[in-house]
Write a protein that holds these residues in place. Structure first.
Motif, PDB file in Angstrom:
ATOM      1  N   ASP A  21       0.812  -1.229   0.000  1.00 20.85           N
ATOM      2  CA  ASP A  21       0.000   0.000   0.000  1.00 20.85           C
ATOM      3  C   ASP A  21       0.844   1.277   0.000  1.00 20.85           C
ATOM      4  O   ASP A  21       0.374   2.342   0.354  1.00 20.85           O
ATOM      5  CB  ASP A  21      -0.971   0.005   1.181  1.00 20.85           C
ATOM      6  N   CYS A  22       2.074   1.179  -0.449  1.00 20.91           N
ATOM      7  CA  CYS A  22       2.955   2.341  -0.500  1.00 20.91           C
ATOM      8  C   CYS A  22       2.532   3.262  -1.651  1.00 20.91           C
ATOM      9  O   CYS A  22       2.113   2.795  -2.709  1.00 20.91           O
ATOM     10  CB  CYS A  22       4.404   1.898  -0.692  1.00 20.91           C
ATOM     11  N   SER A  23       2.683   4.550  -1.446  1.00 14.15           N
ATOM     12  CA  SER A  23       2.259   5.514  -2.462  1.00 14.15           C
ATOM     13  C   SER A  23       3.265   5.685  -3.588  1.00 14.15           C
ATOM     14  O   SER A  23       2.940   6.272  -4.614  1.00 14.15           O
ATOM     15  CB  SER A  23       1.981   6.876  -1.813  1.00 14.15           C
ATOM     16  N   GLU A  24       4.492   5.183  -3.420  1.00 15.64           N
ATOM     17  CA  GLU A  24       5.478   5.296  -4.496  1.00 15.64           C
ATOM     18  C   GLU A  24       6.346   4.049  -4.569  1.00 15.64           C
ATOM     19  O   GLU A  24       7.050   3.714  -3.625  1.00 15.64           O
ATOM     20  CB  GLU A  24       6.358   6.521  -4.307  1.00 15.64           C
ATOM     21  N   ASP A  25       6.302   3.409  -5.711  1.00 13.58           N
ATOM     22  CA  ASP A  25       7.119   2.231  -5.976  1.00 13.58           C
ATOM     23  C   ASP A  25       8.343   2.667  -6.769  1.00 13.58           C
ATOM     24  O   ASP A  25       8.243   3.086  -7.909  1.00 13.58           O
ATOM     25  CB  ASP A  25       6.310   1.215  -6.789  1.00 13.58           C
ATOM     26  N   SER A  26       9.501   2.591  -6.146  1.00 13.15           N
ATOM     27  CA  SER A  26      10.758   2.945  -6.796  1.00 13.15           C
ATOM     28  C   SER A  26      11.709   1.762  -6.670  1.00 13.15           C
ATOM     29  O   SER A  26      11.408   0.773  -5.992  1.00 13.15           O
ATOM     30  CB  SER A  26      11.369   4.175  -6.124  1.00 13.15           C
ATOM     31  N   ALA A  27      12.863   1.884  -7.289  1.00 11.22           N
ATOM     32  CA  ALA A  27      13.862   0.826  -7.160  1.00 11.22           C
ATOM     33  C   ALA A  27      14.271   0.662  -5.701  1.00 11.22           C
ATOM     34  O   ALA A  27      14.407  -0.464  -5.206  1.00 11.22           O
ATOM     35  CB  ALA A  27      15.072   1.137  -8.027  1.00 11.22           C
ATOM     36  N   GLN A  28      14.441   1.774  -4.992  1.00  5.50           N
ATOM     37  CA  GLN A  28      14.840   1.706  -3.588  1.00  5.50           C
ATOM     38  C   GLN A  28      13.731   1.093  -2.737  1.00  5.50           C
ATOM     39  O   GLN A  28      14.003   0.313  -1.822  1.00  5.50           O
ATOM     40  CB  GLN A  28      15.219   3.096  -3.064  1.00  5.50           C
ATOM     41  N   HIS A  29      12.477   1.417  -3.026  1.00  6.72           N
ATOM     42  CA  HIS A  29      11.344   0.822  -2.315  1.00  6.72           C
ATOM     43  C   HIS A  29      11.354  -0.693  -2.520  1.00  6.72           C
ATOM     44  O   HIS A  29      11.198  -1.456  -1.564  1.00  6.72           O
ATOM     45  CB  HIS A  29      10.030   1.427  -2.825  1.00  6.72           C
ATOM     46  N   THR A  30      11.553  -1.130  -3.750  1.00  7.10           N
ATOM     47  CA  THR A  30      11.587  -2.559  -4.056  1.00  7.10           C
ATOM     48  C   THR A  30      12.750  -3.243  -3.358  1.00  7.10           C
ATOM     49  O   THR A  30      12.598  -4.306  -2.772  1.00  7.10           O
ATOM     50  CB  THR A  30      11.681  -2.770  -5.582  1.00  7.10           C
ATOM     51  N   LEU A  31      13.896  -2.612  -3.379  1.00  3.16           N
ATOM     52  CA  LEU A  31      15.106  -3.185  -2.801  1.00  3.16           C
ATOM     53  C   LEU A  31      15.053  -3.257  -1.277  1.00  3.16           C
ATOM     54  O   LEU A  31      15.428  -4.273  -0.689  1.00  3.16           O
ATOM     55  CB  LEU A  31      16.322  -2.364  -3.236  1.00  3.16           C
ATOM     56  N   ALA A  32      14.547  -2.220  -0.628  1.00  2.00           N
ATOM     57  CA  ALA A  32      14.720  -2.118   0.821  1.00  2.00           C
ATOM     58  C   ALA A  32      13.444  -2.120   1.656  1.00  2.00           C
ATOM     59  O   ALA A  32      13.526  -2.348   2.858  1.00  2.00           O
ATOM     60  CB  ALA A  32      15.504  -0.843   1.138  1.00  2.00           C
TER      61      ALA A  32
END
Length: 165
Positions: A70-81
């Motif tokens: 339910d995160c508002s922004e999916d980024s590479a860092q979000h995916t990684l960490a």
């Protein structure tokens, strides 16, 4: 090496990747292990199967939100960490490279060790392939927004018409 270092001092794009690479550039260039793959490059550059990229750059998503939590922004860092959907894969990764999953720490560990490079590459292959499969499923959904539908393009049919039967 000097020319490469000089060009990285004033990057036009990929600021996070350049910032992570600059402190270990000689070690990275001289390493005798690991090769970059398509999916690994997506995570390192932030250009790939991430809501933020698909929304702001590729214009293929209506929002940058993560489809796996339910995160508002999916980024590479979000995916990684951060993303809880990839917790099992992240545990295997942190068991090898440590708990600091910032991009500079990840690049530093990859440059210094074959086992760390392999752990990061494995994480990227598994997670990004699953994210790509989920994206294809959303594109194939007949009820989805037209912006998400898979583009057929002209190249693929033209290429296939040239292939022998």
């Amino acid at each position: 090496m000097a020319r490469w270092s000089f060009r990285l001092e004033t990057p036009r794009a990929g600021f996070a990747a350049v910032e992570a690479l600059q402190p270990v550039i000689a070690e990275w260039a001289g390493r005798q292990h690991g090769t970059l793959s398509f999916r690994l490059t997506q995570v390192l550059s932030g250009h790939g199967c991430f809501g933020k990229y698909l929304h702001s750059v590729a214009r293929r998503e209506l929002s940058p939100a993560c489809h796996h939590c339910d995160c508002s922004e999916d980024s590479a860092q979000h995916t990684l960490a951060v993303c809880p959907a990839w917790a099992a894969q992240r545990r295997a990764l942190t068991a090898v490279i440590g708990v600091d999953l910032s991009l500079p720490a990840v690049v530093r560990s990859m440059a210094g060790s074959d086992s760390c490079f392999t752990a990061v590459a494995t994480f990227c292959e598994v997670v990004i392939s699953r994210k790509e499969a989920a994206e294809r499923a959303r594109e194939d959904d007949l009820h989805s927004d037209p912006i998400r539908r898979r583009r057929t393009g002209r190249r693929r049919p033209a290429y296939h018409s040239l292939m022998p039967p």
